[in-house]
Scaffold this motif. Structure first.
Motif, PDB file in Angstrom:
ATOM      1  N   SER A   5      12.404 -27.688 -61.341  1.00  0.00           N
ATOM      2  CA  SER A   5      11.832 -28.161 -59.996  1.00  0.00           C
ATOM      3  C   SER A   5      12.410 -29.098 -59.322  1.00  0.00           C
ATOM      4  CB  SER A   5      10.369 -28.831 -60.415  1.00  0.00           C
ATOM      5  OG  SER A   5      10.730 -29.918 -61.529  1.00  0.00           O
ATOM      6  N   TYR A   6      12.419 -29.551 -58.240  1.00  0.00           N
ATOM      7  CA  TYR A   6      12.985 -30.511 -57.585  1.00  0.00           C
ATOM      8  C   TYR A   6      11.971 -31.384 -56.815  1.00  0.00           C
ATOM      9  CZ  TYR A   6      15.938 -32.599 -53.965  1.00  0.00           C
ATOM     10  OH  TYR A   6      16.672 -33.587 -53.335  1.00  0.00           O
ATOM     11  N   ASP A   7      11.992 -32.520 -56.822  1.00  0.00           N
ATOM     12  CA  ASP A   7      10.866 -33.441 -55.922  1.00  0.00           C
ATOM     13  C   ASP A   7      11.762 -33.909 -54.687  1.00  0.00           C
ATOM     14  OD1 ASP A   7       9.120 -33.779 -57.925  1.00  0.00           O
ATOM     15  OD2 ASP A   7      10.129 -35.472 -58.769  1.00  0.00           O
ATOM     16  N   ILE A   8      11.144 -33.276 -53.737  1.00  0.00           N
ATOM     17  CA  ILE A   8      11.674 -33.454 -52.200  1.00  0.00           C
ATOM     18  C   ILE A   8      11.706 -35.062 -51.957  1.00  0.00           C
ATOM     19  CG2 ILE A   8      11.712 -33.006 -49.943  1.00  0.00           C
ATOM     20  CD1 ILE A   8      10.680 -30.018 -50.932  1.00  0.00           C
ATOM     21  N   ASN A   9      10.322 -35.577 -52.080  1.00  0.00           N
ATOM     22  CA  ASN A   9      10.027 -36.878 -51.783  1.00  0.00           C
ATOM     23  C   ASN A   9       8.804 -37.147 -52.847  1.00  0.00           C
ATOM     24  OD1 ASN A   9       7.756 -36.001 -50.550  1.00  0.00           O
ATOM     25  ND2 ASN A   9       8.847 -36.021 -48.813  1.00  0.00           N
ATOM     26  N   LYS A  10       7.864 -38.333 -52.622  1.00  0.00           N
ATOM     27  CA  LYS A  10       6.811 -38.710 -53.651  1.00  0.00           C
ATOM     28  C   LYS A  10       5.739 -37.515 -53.553  1.00  0.00           C
ATOM     29  CE  LYS A  10       7.885 -43.644 -53.955  1.00  0.00           C
ATOM     30  NZ  LYS A  10       7.287 -44.997 -53.946  1.00  0.00           N
ATOM     31  N   GLN A  11       5.585 -36.847 -52.317  1.00  0.00           N
ATOM     32  CA  GLN A  11       4.668 -36.189 -52.188  1.00  0.00           C
ATOM     33  C   GLN A  11       4.604 -34.836 -52.249  1.00  0.00           C
ATOM     34  OE1 GLN A  11       3.414 -36.412 -47.687  1.00  0.00           O
ATOM     35  NE2 GLN A  11       1.402 -35.495 -48.118  1.00  0.00           N
ATOM     36  N   TRP A  12       5.873 -34.252 -52.020  1.00  0.00           N
ATOM     37  CA  TRP A  12       6.306 -32.765 -52.206  1.00  0.00           C
ATOM     38  C   TRP A  12       7.283 -32.430 -53.656  1.00  0.00           C
ATOM     39  CZ3 TRP A  12       4.530 -28.952 -48.797  1.00  0.00           C
ATOM     40  CH2 TRP A  12       4.062 -29.671 -47.766  1.00  0.00           C
ATOM     41  N   ARG A  13       6.887 -31.292 -54.062  1.00  0.00           N
ATOM     42  CA  ARG A  13       7.760 -30.954 -55.194  1.00  0.00           C
ATOM     43  C   ARG A  13       7.746 -29.358 -54.960  1.00  0.00           C
ATOM     44  NH1 ARG A  13       5.680 -32.319 -60.907  1.00  0.00           N
ATOM     45  NH2 ARG A  13       6.810 -34.382 -60.425  1.00  0.00           N
ATOM     46  N   ILE A  14       9.133 -28.956 -55.193  1.00  0.00           N
ATOM     47  CA  ILE A  14       8.919 -27.250 -55.415  1.00  0.00           C
ATOM     48  C   ILE A  14       9.623 -27.087 -56.764  1.00  0.00           C
ATOM     49  CG2 ILE A  14       9.676 -27.139 -52.926  1.00  0.00           C
ATOM     50  CD1 ILE A  14      12.517 -26.775 -53.589  1.00  0.00           C
ATOM     51  N   ARG A  15       9.235 -25.674 -57.123  1.00  0.00           N
ATOM     52  CA  ARG A  15       9.340 -25.324 -58.560  1.00  0.00           C
ATOM     53  C   ARG A  15       9.868 -23.756 -58.366  1.00  0.00           C
ATOM     54  NH1 ARG A  15       3.905 -26.319 -58.324  1.00  0.00           N
ATOM     55  NH2 ARG A  15       2.719 -24.778 -58.995  1.00  0.00           N
ATOM     56  N   ALA A  16      10.732 -23.055 -59.229  1.00  0.00           N
ATOM     57  CA  ALA A  16      11.017 -21.848 -59.239  1.00  0.00           C
ATOM     58  C   ALA A  16      11.520 -21.579 -60.634  1.00  0.00           C
ATOM     59  CB  ALA A  16      12.246 -21.527 -58.113  1.00  0.00           C
ATOM     60  N   GLY A  17      11.070 -20.259 -60.951  1.00  0.00           N
ATOM     61  CA  GLY A  17      11.671 -19.864 -62.236  1.00  0.00           C
ATOM     62  C   GLY A  17      11.840 -18.109 -62.486  1.00  0.00           C
ATOM     63  N   VAL A  18      12.700 -18.035 -63.446  1.00  0.00           N
ATOM     64  CA  VAL A  18      12.865 -16.575 -63.658  1.00  0.00           C
ATOM     65  C   VAL A  18      12.315 -16.141 -65.183  1.00  0.00           C
ATOM     66  CG1 VAL A  18      14.411 -14.635 -63.873  1.00  0.00           C
ATOM     67  CG2 VAL A  18      14.773 -16.375 -62.087  1.00  0.00           C
ATOM     68  N   THR A  19      11.281 -15.451 -65.326  1.00  0.00           N
ATOM     69  CA  THR A  19      11.033 -14.884 -66.871  1.00  0.00           C
ATOM     70  C   THR A  19      11.668 -13.654 -67.299  1.00  0.00           C
ATOM     71  OG1 THR A  19       8.879 -16.184 -66.672  1.00  0.00           O
ATOM     72  CG2 THR A  19       9.035 -14.279 -68.320  1.00  0.00           C
ATOM     73  N   ASN A  20      12.326 -13.743 -68.271  1.00  0.00           N
ATOM     74  CA  ASN A  20      12.934 -12.555 -68.866  1.00  0.00           C
ATOM     75  C   ASN A  20      14.012 -12.304 -68.043  1.00  0.00           C
ATOM     76  OD1 ASN A  20      13.828 -10.414 -70.287  1.00  0.00           O
ATOM     77  ND2 ASN A  20      12.003  -9.162 -69.969  1.00  0.00           N
ATOM     78  N   ALA A  21      15.070 -13.094 -67.791  1.00  0.00           N
ATOM     79  CA  ALA A  21      16.171 -13.120 -66.886  1.00  0.00           C
ATOM     80  C   ALA A  21      17.014 -12.015 -67.236  1.00  0.00           C
ATOM     81  CB  ALA A  21      16.815 -14.332 -66.994  1.00  0.00           C
ATOM     82  N   GLY A  22      17.163 -11.570 -68.466  1.00  0.00           N
ATOM     83  CA  GLY A  22      18.053 -10.387 -69.028  1.00  0.00           C
ATOM     84  C   GLY A  22      17.253  -9.081 -68.733  1.00  0.00           C
TER      85      GLY A  22
END
Length: 79
Positions: free
Chosen positions: A28-45
């Protein structure tokens, strides 16, 4: 897929499967105090589920990943 369900000896039944591992990546990445984005991959292999012949569905979906690789993306906004 190889059926890894086995009985080791008739006097000592040991039904089971070999070890199973998957690799998941999340961040995840906090853009500022109000916005956060998140991403992920499950079972990458993208490993398939272990075959268990004693199950009606050939595997146990409560234990093993039957979907394969999947992706998640999200945004969190604090008002």
């Amino acid at each position: 897929m190889k059926d890894v369900t086995a009985v080791t000896t008739p006097a000592n039944p040991g039904v089971g499967v070999n070890a199973y591992s998957s690799f998941d990546v999340f961040g995840s990445y906090d853009i500022n105090k109000q916005w956060r984005i998140r991403a992920g991959v499950t079972n990458a292999g993208n490993h398939g589920p272990v075959l268990v012949s004693s199950s009606q569905t050939s595997t146990d979906p409560s234990v093993f990943d039957v979907v394969g690789r999947s992706y998640q993306v999200g945004v969190h906004v604090t008002l």
